[in-house]
Design a protein around this motif. Structure first.
Motif, mmCIF file in Angstrom:
data_model
loop_
_atom_site.group_PDB
_atom_site.id
_atom_site.type_symbol
_atom_site.label_atom_id
_atom_site.label_comp_id
_atom_site.label_asym_id
_atom_site.label_seq_id
_atom_site.Cartn_x
_atom_site.Cartn_y
_atom_site.Cartn_z
ATOM 1 N N HIS A 72 0.420 -0.958 0.158
ATOM 2 C CA HIS A 72 -0.143 -0.280 -0.271
ATOM 3 C C HIS A 72 0.837 1.221 -0.071
ATOM 4 C CE1 HIS A 72 -3.943 1.953 0.533
ATOM 5 N NE2 HIS A 72 -3.642 2.726 1.440
ATOM 6 N N ARG A 73 0.383 1.834 -0.867
ATOM 7 C CA ARG A 73 1.812 3.284 -1.241
ATOM 8 C C ARG A 73 0.495 4.578 -0.958
ATOM 9 N NH1 ARG A 73 5.131 0.236 0.446
ATOM 10 N NH2 ARG A 73 6.587 0.002 -0.603
ATOM 11 N N ARG A 74 -0.578 4.600 -1.624
ATOM 12 C CA ARG A 74 -1.333 5.468 -1.376
ATOM 13 C C ARG A 74 -2.882 5.425 -1.542
ATOM 14 N NH1 ARG A 74 -1.318 9.014 -6.791
ATOM 15 N NH2 ARG A 74 -2.632 10.449 -5.092
ATOM 16 N N GLY A 75 -3.649 6.167 -1.077
ATOM 17 C CA GLY A 75 -5.403 5.807 -0.479
ATOM 18 C C GLY A 75 -5.173 5.355 0.879
ATOM 19 N N CYS A 76 -6.529 4.526 0.394
ATOM 20 C CA CYS A 76 -7.267 3.744 2.090
ATOM 21 C C CYS A 76 -7.144 2.634 1.714
ATOM 22 C CB CYS A 76 -8.612 4.875 2.558
ATOM 23 S SG CYS A 76 -9.516 3.436 3.937
ATOM 24 N N VAL A 77 -6.511 1.727 2.795
ATOM 25 C CA VAL A 77 -7.463 0.818 2.741
ATOM 26 C C VAL A 77 -7.818 0.486 3.942
ATOM 27 C CG1 VAL A 77 -5.147 -0.422 4.311
ATOM 28 C CG2 VAL A 77 -6.426 -2.192 3.105
ATOM 29 N N LEU A 78 -8.978 -0.589 4.045
ATOM 30 C CA LEU A 78 -9.905 0.021 5.020
ATOM 31 C C LEU A 78 -10.114 -2.039 5.492
ATOM 32 C CD1 LEU A 78 -13.052 0.372 6.078
ATOM 33 C CD2 LEU A 78 -13.805 -0.461 4.714
ATOM 34 N N PHE A 79 -9.860 -1.789 6.547
ATOM 35 C CA PHE A 79 -9.810 -2.969 7.807
ATOM 36 C C PHE A 79 -10.810 -3.569 8.059
ATOM 37 C CE2 PHE A 79 -4.845 -1.707 7.956
ATOM 38 C CZ PHE A 79 -4.750 -2.083 7.269
ATOM 39 N N LEU A 80 -11.600 -4.588 8.243
ATOM 40 C CA LEU A 80 -12.739 -4.988 8.707
ATOM 41 C C LEU A 80 -13.112 -5.748 9.461
ATOM 42 C CD1 LEU A 80 -15.138 -4.694 5.124
ATOM 43 C CD2 LEU A 80 -15.218 -2.915 7.737
ATOM 44 N N PRO A 81 -13.510 -5.911 10.593
ATOM 45 C CA PRO A 81 -13.905 -6.908 11.634
ATOM 46 C C PRO A 81 -15.099 -7.556 12.353
ATOM 47 C CG PRO A 81 -13.437 -5.361 13.322
ATOM 48 C CD PRO A 81 -13.182 -5.072 11.570
ATOM 49 N N PHE A 82 -15.895 -6.911 11.597
ATOM 50 C CA PHE A 82 -17.648 -7.636 11.385
ATOM 51 C C PHE A 82 -17.921 -9.179 11.162
ATOM 52 C CE2 PHE A 82 -18.174 -2.865 9.063
ATOM 53 C CZ PHE A 82 -17.356 -2.136 10.642
ATOM 54 N N ASP A 124 -20.861 -9.543 11.287
ATOM 55 C CA ASP A 124 -22.350 -8.843 11.229
ATOM 56 C C ASP A 124 -22.058 -9.187 9.160
ATOM 57 O OD1 ASP A 124 -24.817 -9.137 10.082
ATOM 58 O OD2 ASP A 124 -25.941 -7.595 10.890
ATOM 59 N N PRO A 125 -22.454 -10.509 8.709
ATOM 60 C CA PRO A 125 -22.234 -10.629 6.779
ATOM 61 C C PRO A 125 -22.362 -9.416 6.520
ATOM 62 C CG PRO A 125 -23.069 -12.557 7.710
ATOM 63 C CD PRO A 125 -23.242 -11.851 8.848
ATOM 64 N N ALA A 126 -24.410 -8.643 6.688
ATOM 65 C CA ALA A 126 -24.323 -7.726 6.276
ATOM 66 C C ALA A 126 -23.744 -6.326 6.470
ATOM 67 C CB ALA A 126 -25.471 -6.943 6.912
ATOM 68 N N ASN A 127 -23.232 -5.952 7.830
ATOM 69 C CA ASN A 127 -22.145 -4.577 7.941
ATOM 70 C C ASN A 127 -20.501 -5.171 7.098
ATOM 71 O OD1 ASN A 127 -23.808 -3.656 9.867
ATOM 72 N ND2 ASN A 127 -22.423 -5.086 11.584
ATOM 73 N N VAL A 128 -20.841 -6.284 7.105
ATOM 74 C CA VAL A 128 -19.612 -6.664 5.738
ATOM 75 C C VAL A 128 -19.384 -5.702 4.576
ATOM 76 C CG1 VAL A 128 -18.236 -8.584 4.762
ATOM 77 C CG2 VAL A 128 -18.294 -8.200 7.510
ATOM 78 N N GLY A 129 -21.092 -6.782 4.582
ATOM 79 C CA GLY A 129 -21.224 -5.840 2.894
ATOM 80 C C GLY A 129 -21.501 -4.471 2.215
ATOM 81 N N ALA A 172 -14.072 -10.658 11.285
ATOM 82 C CA ALA A 172 -15.224 -11.063 9.805
ATOM 83 C C ALA A 172 -15.596 -12.254 9.254
ATOM 84 C CB ALA A 172 -14.601 -10.284 8.933
ATOM 85 N N ALA A 173 -17.396 -12.078 9.277
ATOM 86 C CA ALA A 173 -17.825 -12.709 8.398
ATOM 87 C C ALA A 173 -17.488 -13.135 7.224
ATOM 88 C CB ALA A 173 -19.558 -12.153 8.649
ATOM 89 N N HIS A 174 -17.189 -14.338 6.456
ATOM 90 C CA HIS A 174 -16.855 -14.476 4.826
ATOM 91 C C HIS A 174 -17.815 -13.316 4.178
ATOM 92 C CE1 HIS A 174 -15.984 -16.123 1.445
ATOM 93 N NE2 HIS A 174 -15.205 -17.173 1.515
ATOM 94 N N PRO A 175 -17.107 -13.249 3.346
ATOM 95 C CA PRO A 175 -17.200 -12.067 2.416
ATOM 96 C C PRO A 175 -18.598 -12.349 1.176
ATOM 97 C CG PRO A 175 -14.820 -12.222 1.753
ATOM 98 C CD PRO A 175 -15.409 -13.377 3.055
ATOM 99 N N PHE A 176 -18.685 -13.571 1.306
ATOM 100 C CA PHE A 176 -19.241 -13.909 0.215
ATOM 101 C C PHE A 176 -20.774 -15.045 0.585
ATOM 102 C CE2 PHE A 176 -15.615 -13.210 -2.270
ATOM 103 C CZ PHE A 176 -16.206 -12.799 -3.809
#
Length: 285
Positions: free
Chosen positions: A122-132, A134-139, A159-163
């Motif tokens: 990662h060199r620029r911008g935002c990388v988002l880290f998610l521990p949620f 609840d799958p709905a919150n992850v989505g 985190a819940a599975h993203p799929f």
């Protein structure tokens, strides 16, 4: 197996009919209603006509087949060149796979594997880290990340599975607009060279914050928030009424990312204005 063409000029579709609930492939698809089946088979089901159409158009390599109970329903979804098989089921069996009751054809997606997060990427911008959890919150968070230009989303161990079907219900086809990666547990999380910003009710006002060029954004778990060990990081808060304790986790991420994206636009506008002023001054001289 038989073939059929929906429209003139389209490729013949490979149609596989499934008539029994004891069919091994149908039983496999049925197990994709939870994370365990998704991890075991490396597949997931995506519902919604628009979502399926977008995946077929922009990410056809992530799709392995379509499920429907009516060939007529495919006419507005299937592109002229479709190389994926179509599984034709009786409506009763189809409904068991249509986890959200959309009544539209379902895409069978290939899942993973996901790369491990590496800070050097990662060199620029935002990388988002998610521990949620609840799958709905992850989505919802992934959808916001895609909307505001986040290139990488790192899913922590909690985190819940993203799929998961509930995650895909919220994220839709935007699940493929960001790179999904895996990361450590929230309790063992740290960054060395990347500035880390944590969403917290006790942080600085996010609406006036000057974001760094590259940073990580971390949201806490639903309820407990972030561990005490992360107190050394910069904390950002979303201004709210005094009698409101917190926002929905996915919504909070979306607001923070909107503020970041707005700050980029404001910075560009300010820079352009300064350039114009300098140009006018030089012309005056």
């Amino acid at each position: 197996m038989r073939t059929s063409s929906l429209l003139p000029g389209t490729n013949p579709l490979k149609i596989k009919e499934i008539s029994s609930g004891q069919n091994p492939f149908f039983k496999k698809l049925l197990r994709l209603n939870g994370s365990r089946g998704i991890k075991k088979f490396g597949l997931a089901l995506l519902s919604g006509g628009r979502n399926v159409k977008e995946v077929l158009e922009y990410f056809p390599d992530r799709c392995t087949g379509l499920v429907t109970y009516s060939m007529d329903l495919l006419k507005s979804i299937v592109p002229r060149r479709l190389h994926h098989p179509v599984y034709l089921l009786p409506r009763k069996l189809f409904n068991l796979l249509d986890f959200h009751g959309t009544g539209k054809p379902i895409a069978i997606l290939k899942v993973g594997p996901f790369r491990q997060w590496d800070e050097s990427l990662h060199r620029r911008g935002c990388v988002l880290f998610l521990p949620f959890q609840d799958p709905a919150n992850v989505g919802a968070a992934i959808r916001s990340a895609a909307a505001f230009g986040v290139k990488r989303v790192v899913l922590l161990e909690e985190a819940a599975h993203p799929f998961h079907p509930k995650c895909l219900r919220a994220a839709g086809s935007t699940i493929f607009h960001t790179e999904l990666m895996t990361g450590p547990s929230l309790s063992n999380f740290f960054t060395l060279s990347l500035p880390l910003l944590v969403l917290s009710p006790r942080g600085r006002d996010v609406s006036t914050y000057q974001f760094p060029e590259a940073f990580g954004l971390l949201a806490g778990l639903e309820g407990p928030g972030v561990p005490e060990g992360l107190n050394w990081t910069e904390s950002l808060a979303i201004p709210m009424e005094k009698n409101i304790d917190s926002l929905n986790a996915g919504m909070a991420v979306g607001i923070a990312l909107y503020q970041w994206r707005s700050s980029i636009a404001d910075g560009r506008a300010k820079g352009e204005e300064e350039c114009r002023e300098r140009g006018q001054f030089e012309a005056y001289r």
